[in-house]
Design an enzyme around this catalytic site. Structure first.
Site, PDB file in Angstrom:
ATOM      1  CE  LYS A   1      29.671   7.899  57.794  1.00 41.99           C
ATOM      2  NZ  LYS A   1      29.936   9.272  58.287  1.00 41.99           N
TER       3      LYS A   1
ATOM      4  CD  GLU B   1      24.379   1.476  72.192  1.00 41.50           C
ATOM      5  OE1 GLU B   1      23.517   2.105  72.828  1.00 41.50           O
ATOM      6  OE2 GLU B   1      24.664   0.290  72.442  1.00 41.50           O
TER       7      GLU B   1
ATOM      8  CB  CYS C   1      22.864   9.761  73.256  1.00 42.77           C
ATOM      9  SG  CYS C   1      24.107   9.048  74.341  1.00 42.77           S
TER      10      CYS C   1
ATOM     11  CD  GLU D   1      18.380  12.757  70.337  1.00 42.88           C
ATOM     12  OE1 GLU D   1      18.359  12.425  69.142  1.00 42.88           O
ATOM     13  OE2 GLU D   1      19.146  12.240  71.173  1.00 42.88           O
TER      14      GLU D   1
HETATM   15  P1  NAD Z   1      23.374  10.986  62.668  1.00 41.25           P
HETATM   16  O1  NAD Z   1      22.494   9.821  62.791  1.00 41.25           O
HETATM   17  O2  NAD Z   1      22.957  12.101  61.787  1.00 41.25           O
HETATM   18  O3  NAD Z   1      24.821  10.535  62.148  1.00 41.25           O
HETATM   19  C1  NAD Z   1      25.599   9.591  62.863  1.00 41.25           C
HETATM   20  C2  NAD Z   1      26.557   8.946  61.899  1.00 41.25           C
HETATM   21  O4  NAD Z   1      25.809   8.145  61.000  1.00 41.25           O
HETATM   22  C3  NAD Z   1      27.354   9.901  61.043  1.00 41.25           C
HETATM   23  O5  NAD Z   1      28.640   9.380  60.853  1.00 41.25           O
HETATM   24  C4  NAD Z   1      26.578   9.912  59.725  1.00 41.25           C
HETATM   25  O6  NAD Z   1      27.363  10.259  58.612  1.00 41.25           O
HETATM   26  C5  NAD Z   1      26.114   8.485  59.658  1.00 41.25           C
HETATM   27  N1  NAD Z   1      24.903   8.206  58.891  1.00 41.25           N
HETATM   28  C6  NAD Z   1      23.811   9.001  58.738  1.00 41.25           C
HETATM   29  N2  NAD Z   1      22.898   8.373  57.990  1.00 41.25           N
HETATM   30  C7  NAD Z   1      23.404   7.153  57.681  1.00 41.25           C
HETATM   31  C8  NAD Z   1      22.935   6.049  56.903  1.00 41.25           C
HETATM   32  N3  NAD Z   1      21.741   6.062  56.317  1.00 41.25           N
HETATM   33  N4  NAD Z   1      23.727   4.963  56.777  1.00 41.25           N
HETATM   34  C9  NAD Z   1      24.926   4.906  57.384  1.00 41.25           C
HETATM   35  N5  NAD Z   1      25.437   5.944  58.104  1.00 41.25           N
HETATM   36  C10 NAD Z   1      24.671   7.045  58.261  1.00 41.25           C
HETATM   37  O7  NAD Z   1      23.653  11.497  64.164  1.00 41.25           O
HETATM   38  P2  NAD Z   1      24.536  12.724  64.636  1.00 41.25           P
HETATM   39  O8  NAD Z   1      23.787  13.976  64.361  1.00 41.25           O
HETATM   40  O9  NAD Z   1      25.919  12.587  64.139  1.00 41.25           O
HETATM   41  O10 NAD Z   1      24.603  12.436  66.215  1.00 41.25           O
HETATM   42  C11 NAD Z   1      23.582  12.750  67.077  1.00 41.25           C
HETATM   43  C12 NAD Z   1      22.688  11.558  67.326  1.00 41.25           C
HETATM   44  O11 NAD Z   1      23.454  10.482  67.840  1.00 41.25           O
HETATM   45  C13 NAD Z   1      21.631  11.840  68.373  1.00 41.25           C
HETATM   46  O12 NAD Z   1      20.418  11.284  67.973  1.00 41.25           O
HETATM   47  C14 NAD Z   1      22.183  11.142  69.613  1.00 41.25           C
HETATM   48  O13 NAD Z   1      21.208  10.797  70.566  1.00 41.25           O
HETATM   49  C15 NAD Z   1      22.837   9.950  69.005  1.00 41.25           C
HETATM   50  N6  NAD Z   1      23.833   9.380  69.915  1.00 41.25           N
HETATM   51  C16 NAD Z   1      23.520   8.221  70.575  1.00 41.25           C
HETATM   52  C17 NAD Z   1      24.421   7.680  71.502  1.00 41.25           C
HETATM   53  C18 NAD Z   1      24.095   6.422  72.271  1.00 41.25           C
HETATM   54  O14 NAD Z   1      24.987   5.847  72.907  1.00 41.25           O
HETATM   55  N7  NAD Z   1      22.854   5.953  72.239  1.00 41.25           N
HETATM   56  C19 NAD Z   1      25.651   8.322  71.721  1.00 41.25           C
HETATM   57  C20 NAD Z   1      25.931   9.489  71.023  1.00 41.25           C
HETATM   58  C21 NAD Z   1      25.011  10.008  70.119  1.00 41.25           C
END
Ligand code: NAD
Length: 487
Positions: A183, A259, A293, A390
Site C-alpha cells: 500500500k 522504518e 526521514c 520532526e
Molecule cells: P505516515 O506515517 O503518515 O504514513 C506512512 C504510510 O503509512 C502511508 O501509506 C499511510 O497511509 C500509512 N498509515 C498511516 N497510519 C497507518 C496505520 N495506522 N496502519 C497502517 N498504515 C498506516 O507517514 P508519511 O507522512 O507518509 O511519511 C513521512 C514519515 O515517514 C516521516 O515520519 C518520515 O521520517 C518517515 N520516513 C521514514 C523513513 C525511514 O527509512 N526511517 C523513510 C521515509 C520516511
C-alpha cells in the site's frame, strides 16, 4: 536527460492492481498537486475485502509459480529484467511521480529511479548467494539452518520518496522468494502501480506484486491485521508505526520491520572544513525541502564558529531554484500538502514568538504551490517543538556547544535516533563520537546515503525496528528453520 512536460497531459492508473489487472475503483480521497495546488485525481480506498482479495491472489501466485522454490538464479534473472524495464521506462515513471509528489522530474530520472533499478539488481543477486547453512555437530548428527521465504509480505510506504520506498520493500521481499501486497501513500500511489505493471511486462508471475490503494485507518489496518500476511514491512511516521504495533498485537503476532521518523543532528567542530560542512548541511536540509526521514534538521555548532557557519548557510539557503516538479530545471521542491505546510509554519512561528531568531526564511513562498522557504532558526530553546518534533520541512535549528560532552548531550534526542552527522578533521574525535552517538546511521564529513546499497539503514530508539537496504533487508524477508538429522 529529463525534459519538462505538461502535467495536464498525464493520465493516472486510478485503481487497485491485483494479479495482472488494474481494477476500477471509485476515487475517494482528493489529490492535489503540491506544485500548484490543483485537484488532479482521487485515490480509492480498499476495504478489508479487497485487501483479502489481494492477499489470496498473492498466495495463489506463490503456489502456482513456485516463486520461492524455483532455481534461485531464475528469480535473479527475472528481477534484473524488471530493473532493466524500470530504467527503460524512467521518463514515464518520472512523469507520474513528479505530478503527484514533491520530487522534481530532473532528480527522478537520474536519481530515485536509476537508484531503485540498481537496488533491485542488488537484491536480486542475493537470491542465489545467501542461503542455508550446515552447522557443526557431532558425527552422529547433521545440523542445518534452513532459510525459507515468509510467504506474503505486507508493505506500507510513505509519500516522500514514493518510488524509492516501494523499491526498498519490493526488491528484498521478491528476491527472497515472497509475494507482496503493498500500500503506497494515499498521496502518491500511482508510480507504485506502474512499477507493478512493469513487473508483469518483465515476466514476473502475475499476483506476485499486488498494490492496494487507500489510507492507513482502513487499508493499512486491513493489511497489518490480515492473518495470511506473514510479515509486515513499514516505512512512515513513528506514530503510525506505534499504531501498527498495536494492531499487530491485537490481531496476532508477526514479525515487522519499522522504518520510522527522525530528528537528526549534524555536529560541526571548529576544526572542520567549514565551507564544505555548510554546503553539505544546506544541501541536505533543502533537498526535497527537508522532507526526508534522515534530514539533518538540528545543527549543533561549536560556539566559536557559530557566526561563520550561520553566514555560510544563510548565503546558500536560497540558491536552489524553486519551481513546479514537472519543470526539468527545478531543484527546490514544494511541501507535499497545504496541511503539512501549515504545520511547518505553525512550529516555526511558535519558536520565533518564544524568542528564536529567524536568520533566514521563516515564511511561505508565493504562488499557488505549497512552497516554504529554507529556514534557519537560532537561539531555540531545547524544549521547543522546533527541536523536539520532526518538522518534515526545510527548517534547520542552530544550537551551540563548548565541549564534546555538551555536543553529545544536545545530540541525544529522547525519542529519535535515525541518523547523525559529524564534521571534524580530528580522526580520534570522529571515532570517539561515532561510538557515543545514539543513531542507526552516522555520517562523518558527509551527510546522506551513497550508492553503497550494502549499508543498511534503520533507527535506534523510536526511529525504528530492523533495517532496510543491505544484507539485513534480504535476511529480514527470510525465516530460518533449524534441522537436526540423527544419522
Ligand atoms: P505516515 O506515517 O503518515 O504514513 C506512512 C504510510 O503509512 C502511508 O501509506 C499511510 O497511509 C500509512 N498509515 C498511516 N497510519 C497507518 C496505520 N495506522 N496502519 C497502517 N498504515 C498506516 O507517514 P508519511 O507522512 O507518509 O511519511 C513521512 C514519515 O515517514 C516521516 O515520519 C518520515 O521520517 C518517515 N520516513 C521514514 C523513513 C525511514 O527509512 N526511517 C523513510 C521515509 C520516511
Amino acid at each position: 536527460m529529463s525534459t519538462s512536460f505538461d502535467p495536464d497531459s498525464i493520465s493516472f492508473p486510478v485503481g487497485h492492481f491485483i494479479g495482472d489487472r488494474l481494477l476500477d475503483a471509485q476515487p475517494v480521497i482528493d489529490m492535489h498537486r503540491p506544485s500548484d495546488g490543483r485537484l488532479y485525481a482521487g485515490c480509492p480506498v480498499a476495504g478489508a475485502d479487497l485487501v483479502d482479495q489481494a492477499v489470496q491472489t498473492a498466495k495463489k501466485a506463490l503456489k502456482d509459480s513456485n516463486w520461492g522454490g524455483i532455481r534461485p538464479r531464475e528469480r535473479t534473472i527475472a528481477l534484473q529484467r524488471w530493473a532493466d524495464l524500470i530504467d527503460a521506462e524512467a521518463e514515464a515513471l518520472a512523469r507520474l511521480e513528479a505530478v503527484s509528489s514533491t520530487r522534481p522530474v530532473g532528480h527522478l530520472v537520474a536519481g530515485d529511479i536509476a537508484i531503485t533499478a540498481e537496488q533491485i539488481r542488488f537484491f536480486a543477486e542475493f537470491a542465489d548467494k545467501e542461503g542455508s547453512a550446515l552447522v557443526p555437530t557431532d558425527d552422529a548428527n547433521l545440523g542445518m539452518i534452513v532459510s525459507e521465504p515468509y510467504g506474503v509480505v505486507g508493505a506500507i510506504t510513505p509519500w516522500n520518496f514514493p518510488i524509492s520506498m516501494a523499491g526498498w520493500k519490493l526488491g528484498p521481499a521478491l528476491a527472497a522468494g515472497n509475494a507482496i501486497v503493498i500500500k503506497p501513500s494515499e498521496m502518491t500511489p500511482f508510480s507504485t502501480i506502474y512499477l507493478a505493471q512493469l513487473a508483469i511486462k518483465a515476466g514476473l508471475p502475475a499476483g506476485l506484486i499486488n498494490v492496494v490503494l487507500g489510507d492507513g485507518a482502513t487499508t493499512g489496518n486491513a493489511i497489518t491485521g490480515h492473518p495470511d500476511i506473514a510479515k509486515v514491512s513499514f516505512t512512515g511516521s513513528t506514530i503510525a508505526g506505534s499504531a501498527i504495533m498495536t494492531n499487530i498485537a491485537r490481531t496476532g503476532v508477526k514479525p515487522m520491520t519499522l522504518e520510522l521518523g527522525g530528528k537528526s543532528p549534524q555536529i560541526v567542530f571548529a576544526d572542520a572544513d567549514l565551507e564544505k560542512a555548510a554546503r553539505v548541511i544546506t544541501q541536505n536540509i533543502t533537498s526535497n525541502a527537508g522532507q526526508a526521514c534522515v534530514a539533518g534538521s538540528r545543527l549543533l555548532v561549536e560556539e566559536s564558529i557559530a557566526p561563520q557557519i550561520a553566514a555560510l548557510i544563510k548565503a546558500q539557503a536560497l540558491t536552489a531554484r524553486a519551481g513546479p516538479t514537472w519543470d526539468a530545471a527545478t531543484q527546490y521542491s514544494p511541501i507535499i500538502s497545504d496541511r503539512q505546510r501549515a504545520k511547518i509554519s505553525s512550529i516555526v512561528d511558535a519558536a520565533i514568538s518564544a524568542g528564536a531568531a529567524c536568520l533566514t526564511g521563516g515564511r511561505m513562498m508565493g504562488g499557488d504551490g505549497y512552497f516554504y522557504a529554507p529556514t534557519l532558526l537560532a537561539n531555540v530553546d531545547q524544549s521547543s517543538p522546533a527541536i523536539t518534533e520532526e518538522i518534515f520541512g526545510p527548517v534547520l535549528t542552530m544550537q551551540t556547544f563548548r565541549s564534546e560532552d555538551e555536543a553529545i548531550a544536545l545530540a541525544d534526542h529522547p525519542t529519535y535516533g535515525l541518523a547523525a552527522g559529524l564534521f571534524t578533521s580530528d580522526l580520534s574525535r570522529a571515532i570517539r563520537l561515532t561510538r557515543r552517538l545514539q543513531a542507526g546511521t552516522i555520517w562523518v564529513n558527509r551527510y546522506g546515503r551513497s550508492r553503497d546499497h550494502i549499508l543498511p539503514t534503520g533507527g535506534y530508539k523510536q526511529s525504528g525496528i530492523g533495517k532496510d537496504l543491505g544484507r539485513e533487508a534480504y535476511l529480514a524477508n527470510r525465516k530460518t528453520k533449524s534441522v537436526l538429522i540423527g544419522l
